[in-house]
Design a protein around this motif. Structure first.
Motif, mmCIF file in Angstrom:
data_model
loop_
_atom_site.group_PDB
_atom_site.id
_atom_site.type_symbol
_atom_site.label_atom_id
_atom_site.label_comp_id
_atom_site.label_asym_id
_atom_site.label_seq_id
_atom_site.Cartn_x
_atom_site.Cartn_y
_atom_site.Cartn_z
ATOM 1 N N VAL A 167 69.555 45.543 -91.444
ATOM 2 C CA VAL A 167 70.406 44.359 -91.530
ATOM 3 C C VAL A 167 70.025 43.429 -90.386
ATOM 4 C CG1 VAL A 167 72.771 43.489 -91.386
ATOM 5 C CG2 VAL A 167 72.324 45.654 -92.515
ATOM 6 N N PRO A 168 69.579 42.219 -90.712
ATOM 7 C CA PRO A 168 69.267 41.297 -89.619
ATOM 8 C C PRO A 168 70.556 40.838 -88.948
ATOM 9 C CG PRO A 168 69.025 40.203 -91.730
ATOM 10 C CD PRO A 168 69.327 41.644 -92.018
ATOM 11 N N VAL A 169 70.559 40.848 -87.637
ATOM 12 C CA VAL A 169 71.746 40.447 -86.884
ATOM 13 C C VAL A 169 71.391 39.213 -86.078
ATOM 14 C CG1 VAL A 169 73.415 41.172 -85.164
ATOM 15 C CG2 VAL A 169 72.497 42.844 -86.763
ATOM 16 N N TYR A 170 72.106 38.148 -86.317
ATOM 17 C CA TYR A 170 71.859 36.885 -85.642
ATOM 18 C C TYR A 170 73.088 36.511 -84.821
ATOM 19 C CZ TYR A 170 68.371 36.687 -89.326
ATOM 20 O OH TYR A 170 67.350 36.977 -90.170
ATOM 21 N N ALA A 171 72.859 35.837 -83.701
ATOM 22 C CA ALA A 171 73.971 35.396 -82.873
ATOM 23 C C ALA A 171 74.866 34.447 -83.671
ATOM 24 C CB ALA A 171 73.449 34.713 -81.620
ATOM 25 N N MET A 172 74.265 33.474 -84.303
ATOM 26 C CA MET A 172 74.987 32.567 -85.199
ATOM 27 C C MET A 172 73.969 32.099 -86.224
ATOM 28 S SD MET A 172 77.271 29.153 -84.422
ATOM 29 C CE MET A 172 78.717 29.999 -83.810
ATOM 30 N N ASP A 173 74.143 32.525 -87.461
ATOM 31 C CA ASP A 173 73.120 32.217 -88.457
ATOM 32 C C ASP A 173 73.206 30.776 -88.952
ATOM 33 O OD1 ASP A 173 75.069 32.131 -90.487
ATOM 34 O OD2 ASP A 173 74.668 34.169 -91.148
ATOM 35 N N ARG A 174 72.200 30.395 -89.731
ATOM 36 C CA ARG A 174 72.097 29.008 -90.179
ATOM 37 C C ARG A 174 73.222 28.594 -91.112
ATOM 38 N NH1 ARG A 174 69.897 28.974 -95.298
ATOM 39 N NH2 ARG A 174 68.870 30.900 -95.912
ATOM 40 N N VAL A 175 73.808 29.535 -91.839
ATOM 41 C CA VAL A 175 74.924 29.207 -92.731
ATOM 42 C C VAL A 175 76.137 28.782 -91.908
ATOM 43 C CG1 VAL A 175 76.499 30.110 -94.475
ATOM 44 C CG2 VAL A 175 74.096 30.774 -94.523
ATOM 45 N N VAL A 176 76.436 29.549 -90.860
ATOM 46 C CA VAL A 176 77.564 29.206 -89.992
ATOM 47 C C VAL A 176 77.299 27.877 -89.300
ATOM 48 C CG1 VAL A 176 78.909 29.926 -87.984
ATOM 49 C CG2 VAL A 176 78.190 31.630 -89.658
ATOM 50 N N ASN A 199 85.788 23.738 -93.440
ATOM 51 C CA ASN A 199 84.459 24.284 -93.136
ATOM 52 C C ASN A 199 84.448 25.033 -91.798
ATOM 53 O OD1 ASN A 199 84.789 21.523 -92.209
ATOM 54 N ND2 ASN A 199 82.653 21.567 -91.563
ATOM 55 N N TYR A 200 85.265 24.641 -90.840
ATOM 56 C CA TYR A 200 85.356 25.361 -89.569
ATOM 57 C C TYR A 200 86.001 26.726 -89.788
ATOM 58 C CZ TYR A 200 84.207 21.221 -86.683
ATOM 59 O OH TYR A 200 83.585 20.162 -86.083
ATOM 60 N N ARG A 201 87.045 26.756 -90.627
ATOM 61 C CA ARG A 201 87.714 28.031 -90.933
ATOM 62 C C ARG A 201 86.743 29.000 -91.594
ATOM 63 N NH1 ARG A 201 93.176 28.980 -91.960
ATOM 64 N NH2 ARG A 201 92.618 29.871 -93.964
ATOM 65 N N GLN A 202 85.957 28.503 -92.545
ATOM 66 C CA GLN A 202 84.999 29.364 -93.223
ATOM 67 C C GLN A 202 83.909 29.827 -92.262
ATOM 68 O OE1 GLN A 202 85.341 30.762 -96.110
ATOM 69 N NE2 GLN A 202 87.283 29.696 -96.308
ATOM 70 N N ALA A 203 83.476 28.943 -91.378
ATOM 71 C CA ALA A 203 82.468 29.320 -90.379
ATOM 72 C C ALA A 203 83.020 30.413 -89.469
ATOM 73 C CB ALA A 203 82.055 28.096 -89.564
ATOM 74 N N GLN A 204 84.275 30.302 -89.083
ATOM 75 C CA GLN A 204 84.890 31.331 -88.235
ATOM 76 C C GLN A 204 84.876 32.684 -88.929
ATOM 77 O OE1 GLN A 204 89.112 31.257 -87.934
ATOM 78 N NE2 GLN A 204 89.162 32.511 -86.099
ATOM 79 N N LEU A 205 85.233 32.704 -90.198
ATOM 80 C CA LEU A 205 85.270 33.968 -90.933
ATOM 81 C C LEU A 205 83.865 34.561 -91.087
ATOM 82 C CD1 LEU A 205 87.182 35.937 -92.321
ATOM 83 C CD2 LEU A 205 86.768 34.699 -94.441
ATOM 84 N N ILE A 225 85.926 31.088 -80.701
ATOM 85 C CA ILE A 225 85.379 30.559 -79.449
ATOM 86 C C ILE A 225 83.945 30.085 -79.660
ATOM 87 C CG2 ILE A 225 84.600 31.234 -77.134
ATOM 88 C CD1 ILE A 225 87.153 33.073 -77.093
ATOM 89 N N GLN A 226 83.148 30.872 -80.364
ATOM 90 C CA GLN A 226 81.759 30.492 -80.622
ATOM 91 C C GLN A 226 81.687 29.238 -81.492
ATOM 92 O OE1 GLN A 226 80.459 34.291 -82.200
ATOM 93 N NE2 GLN A 226 79.233 34.651 -80.361
ATOM 94 N N CYS A 227 82.526 29.177 -82.505
ATOM 95 C CA CYS A 227 82.534 28.018 -83.404
ATOM 96 C C CYS A 227 82.973 26.762 -82.664
ATOM 97 C CB CYS A 227 83.442 28.271 -84.604
ATOM 98 S SG CYS A 227 82.783 29.483 -85.767
#
Length: 113
Positions: free
Chosen positions: A90-99, A59-65, A43-45
């Protein structure tokens, strides 16, 4: 784990089975937990990424994982961002830059001198 097969994810998103193949730590989660993480990450992706019609790009599948893993890290940390008795931060981000980069890759801009 249950004997019932997992519900297939729409249009090529990760399922419980495919996530467990690529994410070793997912073995510690039961099917219901993993399905919820994958659904929330999907949903976020979908909300962040440009819309696609048809099969979901790799790339969407990998972002989801990766986002599901980020959500799991956020769930299992305490309020200070620490995990476990040793207090590893551990830094916790809502959605990190890699995703975000997987969902909206930066395009090269031609440079003319």
């Amino acid at each position: 784990m249950t004997d019932q097969p997992s519900v297939p994810a729409p249009y090529g998103w990760h399922t419980v089975d495919t996530a467990r193949i690529q994410w070793v730590d997912a073995m510690h989660l039961d099917d219901e937990q993993l399905e919820e993480l994958l659904a929330a990450a999907r949903i976020q992706c979908e909300a962040y990424a440009p819309a696609v019609v048809g099969e979901v790009p790799v790339n969407y599948r990998q972002a989801q994982l990766l986002q599901a893993r980020n959500l799991w890290q956020a769930i299992k940390t305490d309020q200070g961002g620490d995990i476990g008795p040793d207090g590893y931060a551990v830094p916790v981000y809502a959605m990190d830059r890699v995703v975000k980069g997987l969902l909206r890759p930066k395009r090269g801009v031609p440079y003319v001198r």
